[in-house]
Design a protein around this motif. Sequence first.
Motif, PDB file in Angstrom:
ATOM      1  N   VAL A   1     -45.016  16.688  24.032  1.00  0.00           N
ATOM      2  CA  VAL A   1     -46.024  16.864  22.983  1.00  0.00           C
ATOM      3  C   VAL A   1     -47.112  15.831  23.222  1.00  0.00           C
ATOM      4  CG1 VAL A   1     -46.562  16.689  20.532  1.00  0.00           C
ATOM      5  CG2 VAL A   1     -44.423  17.762  21.252  1.00  0.00           C
ATOM      6  N   ASP A   2     -48.355  16.286  23.319  1.00  0.00           N
ATOM      7  CA  ASP A   2     -49.496  15.383  23.516  1.00  0.00           C
ATOM      8  C   ASP A   2     -50.296  15.157  22.244  1.00  0.00           C
ATOM      9  OD1 ASP A   2     -49.465  15.242  26.589  1.00  0.00           O
ATOM     10  OD2 ASP A   2     -49.524  17.398  26.235  1.00  0.00           O
ATOM     11  N   ILE A   3     -50.339  16.174  21.394  1.00  0.00           N
ATOM     12  CA  ILE A   3     -51.250  16.192  20.244  1.00  0.00           C
ATOM     13  C   ILE A   3     -50.487  16.622  19.000  1.00  0.00           C
ATOM     14  CG2 ILE A   3     -53.326  17.276  19.268  1.00  0.00           C
ATOM     15  CD1 ILE A   3     -53.888  18.026  22.388  1.00  0.00           C
ATOM     16  N   LEU A   4     -50.709  15.919  17.907  1.00  0.00           N
ATOM     17  CA  LEU A   4     -50.173  16.327  16.607  1.00  0.00           C
ATOM     18  C   LEU A   4     -51.322  16.447  15.624  1.00  0.00           C
ATOM     19  CD1 LEU A   4     -48.034  16.764  14.362  1.00  0.00           C
ATOM     20  CD2 LEU A   4     -47.926  14.258  14.146  1.00  0.00           C
ATOM     21  N   VAL A   5     -51.474  17.620  15.024  1.00  0.00           N
ATOM     22  CA  VAL A   5     -52.422  17.806  13.921  1.00  0.00           C
ATOM     23  C   VAL A   5     -51.600  17.919  12.648  1.00  0.00           C
ATOM     24  CG1 VAL A   5     -54.295  19.173  12.950  1.00  0.00           C
ATOM     25  CG2 VAL A   5     -54.056  18.989  15.445  1.00  0.00           C
ATOM     26  N   ASN A   6     -51.615  16.875  11.856  1.00  0.00           N
ATOM     27  CA  ASN A   6     -50.843  16.780  10.608  1.00  0.00           C
ATOM     28  C   ASN A   6     -51.640  17.479   9.513  1.00  0.00           C
ATOM     29  OD1 ASN A   6     -48.324  15.689  10.006  1.00  0.00           O
ATOM     30  ND2 ASN A   6     -48.975  13.598  10.429  1.00  0.00           N
ATOM     31  N   ASN A   7     -51.484  18.791   9.423  1.00  0.00           N
ATOM     32  CA  ASN A   7     -52.338  19.588   8.555  1.00  0.00           C
ATOM     33  C   ASN A   7     -51.654  20.068   7.277  1.00  0.00           C
ATOM     34  OD1 ASN A   7     -54.633  21.599   7.966  1.00  0.00           O
ATOM     35  ND2 ASN A   7     -52.865  22.964   8.226  1.00  0.00           N
ATOM     36  N   ALA A   8     -50.325  20.162   7.267  1.00  0.00           N
ATOM     37  CA  ALA A   8     -49.636  20.729   6.103  1.00  0.00           C
ATOM     38  C   ALA A   8     -50.019  19.971   4.837  1.00  0.00           C
ATOM     39  CB  ALA A   8     -48.121  20.672   6.309  1.00  0.00           C
ATOM     40  N   GLY A   9     -50.367  20.703   3.800  1.00  0.00           N
ATOM     41  CA  GLY A   9     -50.778  20.051   2.561  1.00  0.00           C
ATOM     42  C   GLY A   9     -50.765  21.003   1.385  1.00  0.00           C
ATOM     43  N   MET A  10     -50.941  20.453   0.207  1.00  0.00           N
ATOM     44  CA  MET A  10     -50.992  21.255  -1.013  1.00  0.00           C
ATOM     45  C   MET A  10     -51.829  20.543  -2.060  1.00  0.00           C
ATOM     46  SD  MET A  10     -47.457  20.591  -3.110  1.00  0.00           S
ATOM     47  CE  MET A  10     -48.194  21.456  -4.496  1.00  0.00           C
ATOM     48  N   ASN A  11     -52.149  21.274  -3.129  1.00  0.00           N
ATOM     49  CA  ASN A  11     -52.890  20.676  -4.230  1.00  0.00           C
ATOM     50  C   ASN A  11     -52.528  21.390  -5.525  1.00  0.00           C
ATOM     51  OD1 ASN A  11     -54.655  19.098  -5.675  1.00  0.00           O
ATOM     52  ND2 ASN A  11     -56.480  20.223  -5.079  1.00  0.00           N
ATOM     53  N   ILE A  12     -52.625  20.672  -6.617  1.00  0.00           N
ATOM     54  CA  ILE A  12     -52.502  21.233  -7.963  1.00  0.00           C
ATOM     55  C   ILE A  12     -53.667  20.656  -8.755  1.00  0.00           C
ATOM     56  CG2 ILE A  12     -51.114  21.369 -10.068  1.00  0.00           C
ATOM     57  CD1 ILE A  12     -48.632  20.827  -8.277  1.00  0.00           C
ATOM     58  N   ARG A  13     -54.578  21.501  -9.192  1.00  0.00           N
ATOM     59  CA  ARG A  13     -55.756  21.021  -9.915  1.00  0.00           C
ATOM     60  C   ARG A  13     -55.477  20.999 -11.411  1.00  0.00           C
ATOM     61  NH1 ARG A  13     -57.429  23.679  -5.604  1.00  0.00           N
ATOM     62  NH2 ARG A  13     -59.007  22.691  -4.300  1.00  0.00           N
ATOM     63  N   LYS A  14     -55.574  19.813 -11.987  1.00  0.00           N
ATOM     64  CA  LYS A  14     -55.370  19.643 -13.422  1.00  0.00           C
ATOM     65  C   LYS A  14     -56.161  18.436 -13.900  1.00  0.00           C
ATOM     66  CE  LYS A  14     -50.602  21.337 -14.066  1.00  0.00           C
ATOM     67  NZ  LYS A  14     -49.230  20.922 -14.467  1.00  0.00           N
TER      68      LYS A  14
END
Length: 263
Positions: A88-101
């Motif tokens: 593995v050369d590259i990691l894109v740490n993209n997983a995410g979430m949001n809750i708008r309140k």
Amino acid sequence: MAENLFDLTGQVAIVTGASRGLGQYFSRALGRAGAKLIVTSRKAGDCDAFIAELSAMDIEAKALMLDVRDQTSINAFAQAAPSLFGKVDILVNNAGMNIRKPAQEVTWDDWNAILDTNLRGAFFVAQGIARHMIERGYGRIINVGSVTSVRGFAGLGPYGASRGGIKQLTMSLADDWGVHGITVNVLAPGWFKTAQNAVMYEDAGWVEYLVERIPMKRPGAPNDLDGAVVFLASEASRYMTGQTLLIDGGVTVGSTRAILQKK
């Protein structure tokens, strides 16, 4: 012929949270630049259609399950990922979430869900993959932040805390791992329409308000991020680490043009 600093041929890139949204755009951009891909989703099969799409583009890709909120899942993923293509050369740490309140309505569970996904999960995924990168003496880690990494917005308290935390975490990891040939940077999009925030873009008044404050006079399109993710993954950014790269149309400038034009 001059060296192509943006060529990722022979590189292997992980993109987490690639079952939809920006994760898929990041994956396509890296694949078009020559990288082989490991794409992740929380549920088995969620990336099957995307793998088929990438294959049709002559991009070699494989999928792994990864729940960034679960330590056992992260550990299993970090063990399995390097074996798929041998490295593995590259990691894109993209997983995410949001809750708008509004802040006064945020629950304990809301806070934990957002911070566990966006901050704790990002750290332990990076840690797991960095162990492999340290052995090889090379790596590119791209933590996906947001304009909220550097600006505050009502209704986004826990999310902003997580994205601000990503910025600070990235600087620490850059210091930890730079000696091992690993760069760690933040790619911070501004206002882009995604699956997480699509409902906001259904409000024409809100979009008008937003566009007034963006010097380039439009929200971002996902392919506006293509060059940035390839840059951070490539040799072109080899002496850049611990930095936050904002791709935001200038919104963090704090434009007063709309106010001045109304006077």
